[in-house]
Design an enzyme around this catalytic site. Structure first.
Site, PDB file in Angstrom:
ATOM      1  N   SER A 134       0.850  -1.181   0.000  1.00 44.36           N
ATOM      2  CA  SER A 134       0.000   0.000   0.000  1.00 44.36           C
ATOM      3  C   SER A 134       0.889   1.234   0.000  1.00 44.36           C
ATOM      4  O   SER A 134       1.717   1.407   0.897  1.00 44.36           O
ATOM      5  CB  SER A 134      -0.894  -0.035   1.252  1.00 44.36           C
ATOM      6  N   LEU A 161      -2.583   2.203  -4.497  1.00 43.26           N
ATOM      7  CA  LEU A 161      -2.328   3.629  -4.297  1.00 43.26           C
ATOM      8  C   LEU A 161      -3.411   4.206  -3.409  1.00 43.26           C
ATOM      9  O   LEU A 161      -4.608   4.024  -3.672  1.00 43.26           O
ATOM     10  CB  LEU A 161      -2.341   4.377  -5.639  1.00 43.26           C
ATOM     11  N   LYS A 162      -2.993   4.919  -2.387  1.00 37.57           N
ATOM     12  CA  LYS A 162      -3.951   5.677  -1.589  1.00 37.57           C
ATOM     13  C   LYS A 162      -4.382   6.890  -2.413  1.00 37.57           C
ATOM     14  O   LYS A 162      -3.519   7.556  -3.033  1.00 37.57           O
ATOM     15  CB  LYS A 162      -3.275   6.141  -0.287  1.00 37.57           C
ATOM     16  N   ASP A 188      -7.276   3.021  -2.986  1.00 38.47           N
ATOM     17  CA  ASP A 188      -8.010   3.014  -1.713  1.00 38.47           C
ATOM     18  C   ASP A 188      -8.271   4.455  -1.303  1.00 38.47           C
ATOM     19  O   ASP A 188      -7.334   5.224  -1.080  1.00 38.47           O
ATOM     20  CB  ASP A 188      -7.191   2.291  -0.638  1.00 38.47           C
ATOM     21  N   ASN A 190     -10.337   5.369   1.416  1.00 42.20           N
ATOM     22  CA  ASN A 190     -10.658   5.545   2.843  1.00 42.20           C
ATOM     23  C   ASN A 190     -11.794   6.559   3.053  1.00 42.20           C
ATOM     24  O   ASN A 190     -11.653   7.502   3.820  1.00 42.20           O
ATOM     25  CB  ASN A 190      -9.421   5.960   3.648  1.00 42.20           C
ATOM     26  N   GLU A 213     -11.205   0.721  -3.453  1.00 41.79           N
ATOM     27  CA  GLU A 213     -11.521   0.342  -2.075  1.00 41.79           C
ATOM     28  C   GLU A 213     -12.158   1.520  -1.344  1.00 41.79           C
ATOM     29  O   GLU A 213     -11.611   2.619  -1.358  1.00 41.79           O
ATOM     30  CB  GLU A 213     -10.218  -0.089  -1.402  1.00 41.79           C
ATOM     31  N   GLY A 290      -4.370  -4.636   5.848  1.00 38.52           N
ATOM     32  CA  GLY A 290      -3.306  -4.426   6.826  1.00 38.52           C
ATOM     33  C   GLY A 290      -3.536  -3.148   7.605  1.00 38.52           C
ATOM     34  O   GLY A 290      -4.229  -2.239   7.137  1.00 38.52           O
TER      35      GLY A 290
END
Ligand code: SMG
Ligand code: MG
Length: 367
Positions: A134, A161-162, A188, A190, A213, A290
Site C-alpha cells: 500500500s 495507491l492511496k 483506496d 478511505n 476500495e 493491513g
C-alpha cells in the site's frame, strides 16, 4: 484453559517513512499488545487501533480502556477458549479491534497449548502468500513513481495507491504510463468521496484497476451499490464491513463485489473466517488488509491470507516496508511472497530485547 494474567503492553514503533492516507499522516505506530498467560502457554494479540479515531471510531487509548474496564473482566478465567471469548464479549457493542486483540491472544495461547498452527486451525490451503503493498499519498508524482519502482523491484506483486480528491486520476495514469498495463493496480480512498463524485471516479475506469476500495463513507452501503452501477471498476469495501452480517448485506445490495478482510476490524479471526466462508460461497473474492502491524499481527494475518478464498494479494508486506526493526524476526519477501508460519499458534515470538526497547507502558491484570 485457565488464564492467570493478562498484560496490556504499549510499544512505540517508528515507521521507516511517513504513511499518508486521505485521513491522516502516520509517522509511528503506538501499538497495544495483549498478552494472555496460562499455566501452559502465553498468547499474543496485536490491537490494530491507531492513535486517533480517524480510520474508524476506535483508538488505542479507548481500546486499552474498554479492555481493562469491560472485556478482560468478562472472561471466565477457569475455562476459556476463543469461542468462549466470542460469546462472552457479544453483549459489549462495537470495540471490535479491542475484542479481536483479546480473542487473538487467547486463541494463540490455546493453539500453542495444543501444538497447532493458526494457519492449520483456520484452514490454510497454501504455505506462502502473494504480497501487495500500500503506497501512501505523496507530495509529487515523481516521488510516487520512485516509491512504486522500488516496491516493484523488491518483488511486490500488486500495488495499491492511496487516493483522495486531488490525488487520484493523475497518479493512477502516471503509474500506468510508467509501469504498464500488466502491473496489478488498485486504489483506496478511505471514505474520501461522495456519490456526487461518481462521474469523476468513472475517469479511473479506463485504467483497468483491480478494484477501488472504500470510496464512500462506511455507512453508505446503498450509495456504494448505486456507485457500483455507475463504474466499471469493481468496488471493494473495507471500513463498511465490521461483521459477516455486514458482508452479507453488502453482497445482497450489490455494494461490493470484493471484500477486504481485516481481522481487527471485524472482531477477530473467527469472524474473519466466517466472512471468508460467506464470500467464498457467493463467489466474492477476498483479500487480507493491513493496519501497519508488527510481526506479531502480521504472522496471524499471513495465516489468514492462506485460506482458499483469498484470491487477491493482500496488504501483507514485509517487515522492512514498515519498520527498520520489528518486534519479531522480520518477515521477508521471497519472490513476492511471505511464508505462512508453521509453529504453534501465531508461530512467532517477540524478541525480548526488542520488545523491551520499544515498550512505553505495561500493566498486568491478574486473576
Ligand atoms: O498494513 O500495509 C499496511 C497498510 C495497508 O493501506 C493500508 N491500510 O484502509 O486499508 C486501509 C489502510 C489503513 C491504514 S490505517 C493505519
Ligand atoms: Mg482500506
Amino acid at each position: 484453559m485457565k488464564i492467570t494474567a493478562v498484560e496490556l503492553r504499549r510499544i512505540a514503533m517508528p515507521l521507516v517513512a511517513p504513511f499518508r492516507t486521505s485521513f491522516a499522516v502516520e509517522t509511528a505506530r503506538d501499538v497495544l499488545l495483549v498478552r494472555v498467560v496460562t499455566p501452559d502457554a502465553e498468547g499474543w494479540g496485536e490491537c490494530v487501533a491507531i492513535d486517533a479515531p480517524l480510520y474508524s471510531a476506535e483508538y488505542v487509548e479507548g481500546a486499552a480502556d474498554v479492555l481493562r474496564r469491560f472485556l478482560i473482566p468478562a472472561l471466565p478465567v477457569n475455562d476459556v477458549d476463543a469461542d468462549t471469548v466470542d460469546r462472552v464479549l457479544e453483549p459489549v457493542k462495537g470495540h471490535r479491534m479491542a475484542k479481536a486483540a483479546l480473542q487473538t491472544a487467547v486463541l494463540d495461547a490455546q493453539l500453542r497449548t495444543a501444538g497447532q498452527s493458526l494457519g492449520r486451525f483456520l484452514g490454510a490451503a497454501v504455505d506462502r502468500v502473494p504480497c501487495g503493498v500500500s503506497v501512501g499519498i505523496m507530495d509529487s508524482v515523481p516521488e510516487l513513481l520512485d516509491a512504486v519502482a522500488g516496491y516493484l523491484d523488491e518483488g511486490y506483486v500488486r500495488i495499491k495507491l492511496k487516493i483522495e480528491p486531488g490525488w487520484d486520476v493523475e497518479p493512477v495514469r502516471a503509474v500506468r504510463e510508467r509501469f504498464g498495463d500488466d502491473v496489478l493496480l488498485q486504489v483506496d480512498a478511505n471514505t474520501a468521496y461522495g456519490l456526487a463524485d461518481a462521474r469523476h471516479l468513472a475517469k479511473l475506469d479506463p485504467f483497468d484497476l483491480l478494484l477501488i476500495e472504500q470510496p464512500l463513507a462506511d455507512d453508505d452501503l446503498v450509495q456504494h451499490a448505486e456507485l457500483a452501477r455507475r463504474l466499471t471498476t469493481p468496488i471493494c469495501l473495507d471500513e463498511s464491513i465490521e461483521s459477516a452480517a455486514h458482508a452479507a448485506a453488502a453482497i445482497t445490495l450489490g455494494a461490493a463485489s470484493i471484500i477486504n478482510i481485516k481481522p481487527g476490524r471485524v472482531g477477530g479471526y473467527l469472524e474473519a473466517r466466517r466472512i471468508h466462508d460467506l464470500c467464498r460461497a457467493h463467489g466474492v473474492p477476498v483479500w487480507c488488509g493491513g493496519m501497519l502491524e508488527t510481526g506479531l499481527g502480521r504472522a496471524a494475518n499471513v495465516a489468514l491470507a492462506a485460506l482458499p478464498g483469498f484470491t487477491l494479494p493482500g496488504d501483507t508486506s514485509a517487515s522492512r516496508r514498515y519498520y527498520a526493526e520489528d518486534v519479531t524476526e522480520p518477515f521477508e519477501l521471497r519472490d513476492g511472497h511471505l511464508d505462512v508460519p508453521t509453529g504453534p499458534g501465531i508461530g512467532v515470538d517477540p524478541l525480548p530485547e526488542r520488545l523491551a526497547e520499544f515498550t512505553t507502558a505495561s500493566e498486568w491484570i491478574t486473576f
